[in-house]
Scaffold this motif. Structure first.
Motif, short mmCIF file in Angstrom:
data_model
loop_
_atom_site.label_atom_id
_atom_site.label_comp_id
_atom_site.label_asym_id
_atom_site.label_seq_id
_atom_site.Cartn_x
_atom_site.Cartn_y
_atom_site.Cartn_z
N TYR A 68 0.86 -1.18 0.00
CA TYR A 68 0.00 0.00 0.00
C TYR A 68 0.90 1.23 0.00
O TYR A 68 2.10 1.15 0.30
CB TYR A 68 -0.83 0.05 1.28
CG TYR A 68 -2.03 -0.87 1.34
CD1 TYR A 68 -3.04 -0.82 0.40
CD2 TYR A 68 -2.18 -1.75 2.41
CE1 TYR A 68 -4.16 -1.64 0.49
CE2 TYR A 68 -3.30 -2.57 2.52
CZ TYR A 68 -4.29 -2.51 1.56
OH TYR A 68 -5.39 -3.30 1.66
N CYS A 103 -7.07 0.84 4.51
CA CYS A 103 -7.54 -0.08 5.58
C CYS A 103 -6.33 -0.53 6.39
O CYS A 103 -5.82 0.22 7.20
CB CYS A 103 -8.32 -1.25 5.00
SG CYS A 103 -9.25 -2.13 6.26
N ALA A 104 -5.84 -1.79 6.15
CA ALA A 104 -4.50 -2.22 6.57
C ALA A 104 -4.21 -2.16 8.07
O ALA A 104 -3.04 -2.16 8.47
CB ALA A 104 -3.43 -1.41 5.81
N GLU A 139 -11.35 -2.49 -1.33
CA GLU A 139 -12.56 -3.18 -0.86
C GLU A 139 -13.75 -2.24 -0.77
O GLU A 139 -14.43 -2.17 0.26
CB GLU A 139 -12.28 -3.84 0.51
CG GLU A 139 -11.23 -4.92 0.44
CD GLU A 139 -11.21 -5.81 1.68
OE1 GLU A 139 -11.65 -5.36 2.74
OE2 GLU A 139 -10.78 -6.98 1.55
N ASN A 162 -10.17 -10.85 -2.21
CA ASN A 162 -9.44 -10.88 -0.94
C ASN A 162 -10.18 -11.85 -0.01
O ASN A 162 -11.36 -11.63 0.27
CB ASN A 162 -9.46 -9.51 -0.24
CG ASN A 162 -8.73 -8.41 -0.99
OD1 ASN A 162 -7.98 -8.68 -1.92
ND2 ASN A 162 -8.95 -7.18 -0.59
N GLU A 217 -5.36 -10.53 -1.79
CA GLU A 217 -5.03 -10.75 -0.37
C GLU A 217 -5.38 -12.18 0.04
O GLU A 217 -6.54 -12.51 0.24
CB GLU A 217 -5.80 -9.77 0.54
CG GLU A 217 -5.34 -8.34 0.42
CD GLU A 217 -6.09 -7.40 1.37
OE1 GLU A 217 -6.56 -7.85 2.44
OE2 GLU A 217 -6.20 -6.21 1.03
N TRP A 222 -4.77 -14.08 3.13
CA TRP A 222 -4.33 -13.76 4.50
C TRP A 222 -3.55 -14.93 5.09
O TRP A 222 -4.11 -15.99 5.35
CB TRP A 222 -5.53 -13.37 5.36
CG TRP A 222 -6.28 -12.20 4.78
CD1 TRP A 222 -5.72 -11.03 4.35
CD2 TRP A 222 -7.69 -12.07 4.54
NE1 TRP A 222 -6.70 -10.17 3.87
CE2 TRP A 222 -7.91 -10.80 3.98
CE3 TRP A 222 -8.79 -12.91 4.74
CZ2 TRP A 222 -9.18 -10.34 3.62
CZ3 TRP A 222 -10.05 -12.46 4.40
CH2 TRP A 222 -10.23 -11.19 3.84
N TRP A 252 -3.41 -13.52 10.66
CA TRP A 252 -4.33 -12.43 10.94
C TRP A 252 -3.66 -11.48 11.91
O TRP A 252 -2.67 -11.85 12.55
CB TRP A 252 -5.63 -13.00 11.52
CG TRP A 252 -6.81 -12.07 11.43
CD1 TRP A 252 -7.49 -11.51 12.48
CD2 TRP A 252 -7.48 -11.60 10.24
NE1 TRP A 252 -8.52 -10.72 12.02
CE2 TRP A 252 -8.55 -10.75 10.66
CE3 TRP A 252 -7.28 -11.78 8.87
CZ2 TRP A 252 -9.40 -10.11 9.75
CZ3 TRP A 252 -8.13 -11.15 7.97
CH2 TRP A 252 -9.18 -10.32 8.41
N TYR A 297 2.68 -6.27 14.09
CA TYR A 297 1.83 -6.64 12.94
C TYR A 297 2.45 -7.89 12.30
O TYR A 297 2.56 -8.00 11.10
CB TYR A 297 1.76 -5.47 11.95
CG TYR A 297 0.61 -5.54 10.97
CD1 TYR A 297 -0.71 -5.47 11.42
CD2 TYR A 297 0.82 -5.67 9.61
CE1 TYR A 297 -1.78 -5.53 10.53
CE2 TYR A 297 -0.24 -5.71 8.70
CZ TYR A 297 -1.54 -5.64 9.17
OH TYR A 297 -2.60 -5.69 8.28
C1 GAL Z 1 -8.69 -6.53 4.27
C2 GAL Z 1 -8.11 -5.17 3.93
C3 GAL Z 1 -6.66 -5.10 4.37
C4 GAL Z 1 -6.54 -5.57 5.80
C5 GAL Z 1 -7.12 -6.96 5.93
C6 GAL Z 1 -7.08 -7.52 7.33
O1 GAL Z 1 -10.06 -6.53 4.18
O2 GAL Z 1 -8.18 -4.94 2.55
O3 GAL Z 1 -6.20 -3.79 4.23
O4 GAL Z 1 -7.21 -4.68 6.61
O5 GAL Z 1 -8.46 -6.93 5.58
O6 GAL Z 1 -5.80 -7.65 7.75
#
Ligand code: GAL
Length: 853
Positions: free
Chosen positions: A81, A125-126, A188, A237, A257, A259, A262, A317
């Motif tokens: 980002y 967001c992030a 998003e 995502n 994304e 993940w 988390w 993080y």
């Molecule tokens: C996504 C968002 C990311 C981050 C992630 C959770 O929905 O695009 O920026 O917030 O959730 O870690």
């Protein structure tokens, strides 16, 4: 460019349309385009493996190593980002230095030979403060965030333009020979659009046209946005994205994304996601025609300073990412995904050439076969059953598939990788206290006073963010309460109850300068109510409420409406008169702490006041500043402060903010065993329940001088500073598994022709970190060993000769230098070592421990 201007004059009102077409056309003819199969770079469809590394979440000194580790892990692309509030701290004043040196970061990625996916946002967001928006935006008249609002669009356009222009000036887009192959606008926005309706739709259209109009020459994506207008690619995502299809048949299937774990919130348990499931999700996506996967996060890093969002997002993080917060490999996750990437790349030609043919191999089993006209053939054999192994027949052979797993056959015959068979080594990490370093603390008491320049008095309760503009976490609300000598409670000892309703996020209540109590919310519900009896005396009493923000929210709609602080009512109950409402009387305010005004966290500021030392040093005392001077420990291992003896506050080293500490907020959640098999969600696998959500705080090596470093801690609740220590992070044990009949890609060889040759004998590699050597073999079992790296036990089946393999190959027990890098002291693995154990036996699990430096 010239022709664009000429056409503008000729076309008049249609000029914008033309510009769009022109941009679209130029992106088609530029070096990065796309079709239904994949992103096409310089005429070649590519399966791209990407990973998120957010530049301000580590230090520039860490960047080269992180990028190299990403490359070694099989990544093609680094995704980041762009963090608007870091780059434009006040309106029109830009900052691109140090951790915010975006151009420097991108150039390093380029130098490593990787691509960049630049998610400009500028909403990101992030888990980042205010989702990346500068707080000053909120005070532009008429501002309404992320919607069809002129003041917002003007600022968003200005910043997006600024970033694109910077990239162009540095020739960083692929169309200019640079590494940026893609960008992202918004983040998003689909779910918001769904909630908000028509104005949101108009904003989407505007954002898309604005972005495309910037003529970057590379594609744009919009993630989680089903109606992303052409030519923008909508992407997925989620923890799994095999179900996803782009909104047009001519767009590639992309996952921005995945993940890898988390985030941690203060008060929450620490989530983790098993490597087998991450690998399974990727294989599942690729077998369904996906061609771009990004790991969010590949390196999560640290929310230094007050950059954490939330509220209540922790300073770490780490994200359970393949590279840990400190920049060390998280094993086996990093290695298992590297092996997966190698297996996928062996299939690339077939994958980008044709659509898969899907056949059922059983109730819960499928084969996805990519067979190109040129003869390339790749197969993915999937077992979706989360409990049972399956033996499937494919071609003329039988294949054994563990539960919830996919085998990859790059030649449609030989399995080179199975997502549930981890061939990579695992590593158990430890924090070792740096022994020769005892902090000698001095303390300074933060005063509770309204007597300061930054104070003012008004009737009623003020909203916190509008008052502080987020320049500090702290806002004092102070008022006087007159207690009549005839109050009944003064005789019967039944003190009145003070009730304070706050929009969040935390509150310390002081009565006549004594801490009376504390209340705080959580990420789920930041609001709080303090309601406790308070010791008042006859005459004037001072009620001082220290209200705290713990990171501004980063997700949602109508950012301009979010509140924090004591909004009331504030009442006293149990007086002769019954309840007294204090909400509308005069309140004095002070923005920030006295110690913040004095800049006690800096070398010059800290020498402007007198600190107490020795036996006088405050212990368990709220609102206390502590400082200590220390020398940097020798070595290169990452460092972290153990803050477990402290409550809540902030930490600085040499004026640099390490972040907020809050070890007193214990993790609630469900911990315990967790199987890799079956659908994952963020609460499925957790650790640290009942302990601090975050105990260790990363201290970047580059922030230290060899001697005389200033460590400053501000403690709100009261803690024991003598419990603070510095730890260095190293590998404690390394382990590896080998499975009979389940060769990994390492037991195959690629021939120059691209043909796969194998399987060879299964083998495992055990690696030591630089400067370490393997000192003993703690455990080996040929059979069915139980447990995890660091705590294995023999299972019901165990061969007594399990250690023979090591003894027979005694040379294997010594670490052999792997590679030396041109005498460059910055090199990653100057003394890297490897132990290779060959075995043809059944299932060997070895835990080689106690590496010593
Ligand atoms: C996504 C968002 C990311 C981050 C992630 C959770 O929905 O695009 O920026 O917030 O959730 O870690």
């Amino acid at each position: 460019m010239g022709s664009k201007l000429v056409m503008w004059n000729v076309l008049g009102t249609n000029a914008f349309l033309f510009l769009l077409l022109f941009s679209w056309f130029s992106s088609v003819t530029a070096s990065v385009t796309y079709d239904d199969k994949a992103i096409i770079i310089n005429g070649q469809r590519r399966i791209l493996i990407s990973g998120s590394i957010h530049y301000p979440r580590s230090t520039p000194e860490m960047w080269p190593d992180l990028i190299q580790k990403a490359k070694d892990g099989g990544l093609d692309v680094i995704q980041t980002y762009v963090f608007w509030n870091g780059h434009e701290p006040s309106q029109g004043n830009y900052y691109f230095q140090d951790r915010y040196d975006l151009v420097g970061f991108i150039k390093l990625v380029k130098a490593a030979g990787l691509y960049v996916h630049l998610r400009i946002g500028p909403y990101v967001c992030a888990e980042w403060n205010f989702g990346g928006f500068p707080v000053w935006l909120k005070y532009i008249p008429g501002m309404s965030f992320r919607t069809d609002n002129e003041p917002f669009k003007a600022e968003m356009k200005k910043f997006t333009n600024k970033i694109v222009d910077m990239m162009k000036a540095e020739r960083l887009f692929e169309s200019q020979g640079g590494p940026i192959i893609m960008s992202q606008i918004e983040n998003e926005y689909g779910p918001v659009e769904y909630e908000v309706g028509d104005t949101a739709k108009a904003y989407t259209k505007w954002a898309a046209e604005m972005a495309v109009g910037l003529g970057t020459g590379v594609p744009w994506v919009m993630c989680k946005q089903d109606d992303a207008p052409d030519p923008i690619i909508n992407t997925c995502n989620d923890f799994y994205c095999d179900w996803f299809s782009p909104n047009k048949a001519y767009k590639p299937k992309m996952w921005t994304e995945n993940w890898t774990g988390w985030f941690t919130e203060f008060g929450g348990a620490v989530p983790y996601r098993p490597a087998e499931d991450v690998a399974f999700s990727v294989a599942r996506f690729i077998q369904k025609g996906g061609s771009f996967v990004n790991y969010y996060m590949y390196h999560g890093g640290t929310n230094f300073g007050r950059t954490a969002g939330g509220p209540f997002i922790a300073t770490s993080y780490d994200y359970d990412a393949p590279i840990d917060e400190y920049g060390l490999l998280r094993q086996p996750k990093w290695g298992h995904l590297r092996d997966l990437h190698k297996a996928i790349k062996l299939c690339e030609l077939a994958l980008v050439s044709v659509n898969p043919t899907v056949t059922s191999l059983g109730n819960n089993q499928e084969a996805h076969v990519f067979k190109s006209k040129s003869g390339a053939c790749a197969a993915f054999l999937a077992n979706y059953d989360s409990n049972s192994f399956a033996t499937v027949s494919f071609g003329n052979m039988n294949y054994n598939l563990p539960p919830w797993s996919i085998s990859i056959l790059p030649d449609c015959k030989n399995t080179v990788f199975n997502t549930a068979r981890v061939g990579a080594q695992s590593a158990q990490m430890k924090m070792t206290q740096v022994t020769d370093l005892g902090f000698s603390w001095q303390s300074y008491n933060e005063e509770i006073t309204s007597d300061s320049d930054s104070s003012f008095t008004v009737a009623g309760l003020q909203e916190q963010i509008n008052t502080t503009r987020d320049s500090t976490d702290y806002l004092w609300y102070m008022t006087d309460v007159k207690i009549d000598p005839n109050e009944g409670f003064l005789n019967n000892g039944q003190y009145p109850v003070l009730t304070v309703m706050s929009a969040g996020h935390a509150l310390h209540v002081f009565i006549n300068s004594e801490l009376s109590g504390t209340a705080y919310g959580s990420l789920e519900n930041p609001k709080l109510t303090f309601s406790e009896s308070v010791k008042l005396r006859a005459g004037i009493n001072k009620i001082s409420l220290l209200s705290l923000s713990v990171g501004l929210p980063n997700v949602g709609i109508h950012f301009e409406t979010w509140n924090a602080g004591v909004l009331g009512p504030v009442t006293l109950n149990g007086l002769n008169e019954g309840t007294r409402d204090l909400s509308w009387q005069n309140w004095s305010y002070k923005i920030g702490l006295k110690g913040e005004d004095l800049r006690l966290h800096t070398v010059t500021g800290s020498s402007s006041v007198e600190w107490v030392q020795g036996s006088q040093v405050a212990q368990k005392q709220p609102l206390t500043w502590y400082k200590a001077i220390f020398n940097a420990p020798a070595g290169n291992e990452p460092l972290a402060l153990d803050m477990n003896s402290m409550g809540k506050g902030q930490i600085w080293i040499n004026g640099q903010s390490i972040g907020r500490h809050w070890p007193a907020y214990k993790a609630s959640g469900t911990c315990g065993g967790c199987s890799y098999a079956g659908y994952y969600k963020e609460t499925k696998c957790q650790s640290n329940c009942g302990e601090a959500s975050q105990r260790w705080y990363h201290v970047p090596r580059s922030w230290l001088n060899p001697t005389g470093n200033l460590l400053v801690v501000f403690e709100e609740w009261g803690g024991d500073p003598t419990g603070i220590s510095l730890g260095s992070r190293t590998v404690a044990s390394v382990c590896a598994d080998i499975f009979e009949g389940q060769p990994t890609h390492t037991s195959f060889q690629m021939q120059a022709s691209g043909k796969v040759q194998g399987p060879l004998r299964p083998k495992a590699h055990l690696w030591c970190a630089p400067g370490q050597k393997i000192s003993s073999i703690k455990f080996a079992s040929f059979g069915t060993p139980q447990g995890v790296c660091g705590s294995f036990q023999e299972g019901s089946c165990h061969a007594h000769k399990s250690y023979n393999a090591f003894e027979k190959h005694s040379e294997a027990a010594a670490c052999i230098p792997l590679h030396q890098k041109n005498g460059n002291t910055q090199s990653r693995c100057p003394k890297e070592t490897i132990l290779t154990i060959f075995t043809s036996e059944k299932h060997v699990s070895s835990n080689v421990g106690n590496p010593s430096t």
